[in-house]
Every structure is written in C-alpha cells, then in structure tokens.
Design an enzyme around this catalytic site. Structure first.
Site, PDB file in Angstrom:
ATOM      1  N   GLU A  36       0.564  -0.990  -0.270  1.00  0.00           N
ATOM      2  CA  GLU A  36      -0.103  -0.152  -0.252  1.00  0.00           C
ATOM      3  C   GLU A  36       0.968   1.183   0.030  1.00  0.00           C
ATOM      4  O   GLU A  36       2.084   1.173   0.520  1.00  0.00           O
ATOM      5  CB  GLU A  36      -0.618  -0.195   1.320  1.00  0.00           C
ATOM      6  CG  GLU A  36      -2.287   0.843   1.130  1.00  0.00           C
ATOM      7  CD  GLU A  36      -2.795   0.365   2.450  1.00  0.00           C
ATOM      8  OE1 GLU A  36      -3.693  -0.793   2.246  1.00  0.00           O
ATOM      9  OE2 GLU A  36      -2.369   0.952   3.444  1.00  0.00           O
ATOM     10  N   ASP A  65      -9.908   1.110   0.878  1.00  0.00           N
ATOM     11  CA  ASP A  65      -9.141   1.566   1.703  1.00  0.00           C
ATOM     12  C   ASP A  65     -10.099   2.352   2.886  1.00  0.00           C
ATOM     13  O   ASP A  65     -11.122   3.344   2.976  1.00  0.00           O
ATOM     14  CB  ASP A  65      -8.077   2.002   1.608  1.00  0.00           C
ATOM     15  CG  ASP A  65      -7.222   2.540   2.356  1.00  0.00           C
ATOM     16  OD1 ASP A  65      -6.590   1.074   2.661  1.00  0.00           O
ATOM     17  OD2 ASP A  65      -6.230   3.538   2.694  1.00  0.00           O
ATOM     18  N   PHE A 140     -14.350  -8.456  12.292  1.00  0.00           N
ATOM     19  CA  PHE A 140     -13.197  -8.887  12.107  1.00  0.00           C
ATOM     20  C   PHE A 140     -12.464  -7.416  12.317  1.00  0.00           C
ATOM     21  O   PHE A 140     -12.910  -6.318  13.012  1.00  0.00           O
ATOM     22  CB  PHE A 140     -12.388  -8.729  10.484  1.00  0.00           C
ATOM     23  CG  PHE A 140     -12.941  -7.819   9.302  1.00  0.00           C
ATOM     24  CD1 PHE A 140     -14.081  -7.935   9.301  1.00  0.00           C
ATOM     25  CD2 PHE A 140     -11.509  -7.070   8.767  1.00  0.00           C
ATOM     26  CE1 PHE A 140     -14.162  -6.901   8.450  1.00  0.00           C
ATOM     27  CE2 PHE A 140     -12.194  -5.969   7.800  1.00  0.00           C
ATOM     28  CZ  PHE A 140     -13.130  -5.666   7.731  1.00  0.00           C
ATOM     29  N   LYS A 162     -23.857  -3.869  11.689  1.00  0.00           N
ATOM     30  CA  LYS A 162     -22.624  -3.380  11.550  1.00  0.00           C
ATOM     31  C   LYS A 162     -22.939  -3.126   9.894  1.00  0.00           C
ATOM     32  O   LYS A 162     -22.817  -2.625   9.358  1.00  0.00           O
ATOM     33  CB  LYS A 162     -21.686  -3.849  11.689  1.00  0.00           C
ATOM     34  CG  LYS A 162     -20.490  -3.687  10.481  1.00  0.00           C
ATOM     35  CD  LYS A 162     -19.095  -4.805  10.455  1.00  0.00           C
ATOM     36  CE  LYS A 162     -18.234  -4.273   9.772  1.00  0.00           C
ATOM     37  NZ  LYS A 162     -17.048  -5.323   9.825  1.00  0.00           N
ATOM     38  N   HIS A 167     -19.687   2.442   7.819  1.00  0.00           N
ATOM     39  CA  HIS A 167     -18.580   2.882   6.458  1.00  0.00           C
ATOM     40  C   HIS A 167     -18.483   2.302   5.731  1.00  0.00           C
ATOM     41  O   HIS A 167     -19.425   2.340   4.552  1.00  0.00           O
ATOM     42  CB  HIS A 167     -16.934   3.350   6.666  1.00  0.00           C
ATOM     43  CG  HIS A 167     -16.987   1.915   7.656  1.00  0.00           C
ATOM     44  ND1 HIS A 167     -16.749   1.132   9.085  1.00  0.00           N
ATOM     45  CD2 HIS A 167     -15.566   0.965   7.616  1.00  0.00           C
ATOM     46  CE1 HIS A 167     -16.391   0.237   9.159  1.00  0.00           C
ATOM     47  NE2 HIS A 167     -15.953  -0.443   8.622  1.00  0.00           N
TER      48      HIS A 167
HETATM   49  P1  IMP Z   1      -6.778  -1.859   4.840  1.00  0.00           P
HETATM   50  O1  IMP Z   1      -8.424  -1.168   4.582  1.00  0.00           O
HETATM   51  O2  IMP Z   1      -7.205  -2.927   4.237  1.00  0.00           O
HETATM   52  O3  IMP Z   1      -6.276  -0.946   4.592  1.00  0.00           O
HETATM   53  O4  IMP Z   1      -7.133  -2.489   6.422  1.00  0.00           O
HETATM   54  C1  IMP Z   1      -6.755  -1.005   7.243  1.00  0.00           C
HETATM   55  C2  IMP Z   1      -7.147  -1.963   9.109  1.00  0.00           C
HETATM   56  O5  IMP Z   1      -8.695  -2.163   9.316  1.00  0.00           O
HETATM   57  C3  IMP Z   1      -7.009  -3.574   8.970  1.00  0.00           C
HETATM   58  O6  IMP Z   1      -6.074  -4.190   9.840  1.00  0.00           O
HETATM   59  C4  IMP Z   1      -8.331  -3.988   9.267  1.00  0.00           C
HETATM   60  O7  IMP Z   1      -8.223  -5.037   9.362  1.00  0.00           O
HETATM   61  C5  IMP Z   1      -9.115  -2.729   9.541  1.00  0.00           C
HETATM   62  N1  IMP Z   1     -10.067  -2.899   8.739  1.00  0.00           N
HETATM   63  C6  IMP Z   1     -11.286  -2.230   7.968  1.00  0.00           C
HETATM   64  N2  IMP Z   1     -12.130  -2.368   7.562  1.00  0.00           N
HETATM   65  C7  IMP Z   1     -12.574  -2.205   9.110  1.00  0.00           C
HETATM   66  C8  IMP Z   1     -14.282  -3.197   9.415  1.00  0.00           C
HETATM   67  O8  IMP Z   1     -15.344  -2.764   8.494  1.00  0.00           O
HETATM   68  N3  IMP Z   1     -14.054  -3.208  10.583  1.00  0.00           N
HETATM   69  C9  IMP Z   1     -12.593  -3.000  11.686  1.00  0.00           C
HETATM   70  N4  IMP Z   1     -11.580  -2.748  11.106  1.00  0.00           N
HETATM   71  C10 IMP Z   1     -11.977  -2.797   9.944  1.00  0.00           C
END
Ligand code: IMP
Length: 181
Positions: A36, A65, A140, A162, A167
């Site tokens: 990233e 993201d 997660f 959720k 979001h």
């Molecule tokens: P990325 O978008 O893949 O960079 O994720 C960013 C971080 O936020 C990762 O550690 C994901 O596990 C966490 N994350 C992304 N979306 C969610 C969500 O909907 N709930 C909780 N954690 C999230």
C-alpha cells in the site's frame, strides 16, 4: 452485472459481495497482494491501488481502503490502521486510550472504481466510540472495540447492525447507485 473486487482481505470481500449480491451485482474476488502507498489520504491510497489492480486484470475493478480515526490520538491509526492492527492490535489501542476522556472515533472507507476509462470514488463514514474493553466475536480487525453511535453493542457483538450502518455499507451503497443503468 459482474464486477471484480481486488482485495487481500476475505472479510471485506464477504461484506461487499453480500451487499452487492442483494442488488443484483455479482462480485468476484481478485486476490490482490499489494504494497500500500504511504499517505495520510485514503483516496490517494485507493487511487494508486486501483490503478495497480487494473494494470493486472485489465477489467473493471474496484478496491477499498479503510481507516479507524481516533480523536484523542489525533486521528491515529487512520490510514495506518492495517499497520497498527498488526503491530499493537486492539489491546494496544485500548492501552493508548487508557484514561482518555474523549473516546470518540470514526471509521472511513474509500472505494475507488476503475471502469476501464476513468476512476471514481465513493466514501462512507461511521461515527462511534472506542469501548473500554474488546467485546464480541464477529467481524474482524477493530470490530470488537468499536461501538457505533446510538447503539450499545460493538460491531463484533452485532454484525447484522454493522452490515446495515457501517462505513463499508455507506460507501457500497453510493457505489452500487452509480452502477445502476
Ligand atoms: P485496509 O483498508 O486493508 O488498509 O485495512 C485497514 C485496517 O483496518 C486493517 O487492519 C483492517 O483489519 C481494519 N479494518 C478495515 N475495515 C474494518 C472494519 O470494517 N471493521 C474493523 N476493522 C476494519
């Protein structure tokens, strides 16, 4: 309609595919291991990632993201949420917030969609607070410590909620509207 979602995260794919499926859009996963971009801007990160995904598959494709922005930590972990989750996890975040009066935070997702010609963006935000302790087993990442505004449970305690207010839900809703003929 069929569409590709480039992601290395099976949880994100599951949430997105379920949502899009209900609207007649079939999502297929493009497993996408990608270093990233480092930036404070979700849109910039998503833009770079979708350009890279498109150059791999050559078909309409989207990426997303997401960051968790905590007020008392000046927005940390924000765009560094994946790194923070790996390095300090939810325990570490709770430790950083011990004694904090303001536990407000928000999740933000930015979807970037490459249709073969241009890139469009769709954002969604969900406000809430960081719980005093992790609760729940669904979802997660930060789900066990995030309590959405107006509700008593964490996302990990109420995954149905959720999926209807998050979001990701909000950004996918805007995205799916843009795909309507
Ligand atoms: P990325 O978008 O893949 O960079 O994720 C960013 C971080 O936020 C990762 O550690 C994901 O596990 C966490 N994350 C992304 N979306 C969610 C969500 O909907 N709930 C909780 N954690 C999230």
């Amino acid at each position: 309609m069929d569409i590709l979602f480039a992601t290395s995260n099976p949880h994100k794919f599951e949430e997105a595919a379920a949502f899009l499926g209900q609207r007649g859009i079939r999502a297929a996963r493009l497993p996408f291991e990608h270093r990233e971009l480092r930036s404070d801007n979700l849109e910039e990160i998503a833009r770079e990632a979708v350009d890279s995904a498109y150059s791999v598959c050559g078909k309409p494709v989207f990426v997303e993201d997401t960051g968790l922005f905590i007020t008392a930590l000046n927005g940390f972990p924000g765009t560094y949420s994946a790194w923070a989750q790996k390095k300090i996890g939810n325990k570490g975040i709770l430790k950083l917030l011990s004694g904090a009066g303001d536990r407000s935070a928000f999740f933000e997702t930015c979807i970037a969609y490459h249709d073969g010609k241009s890139v469009s963006f769709f954002s969604g935000r969900c406000a809430g607070t960081i719980a005093e302790a992790a609760r729940g087993t669904s979802g997660f990442g930060y789900d066990p410590i995030f309590v959405p505004e107006g509700h008593p449970q964490t996302f990990a305690e109420n995954i149905l909620l959720k999926n209807n207010i998050s979001h990701r839900y909000k950004s996918l809703l805007e995205f799916s509207k843009s795909l309507e003929p």
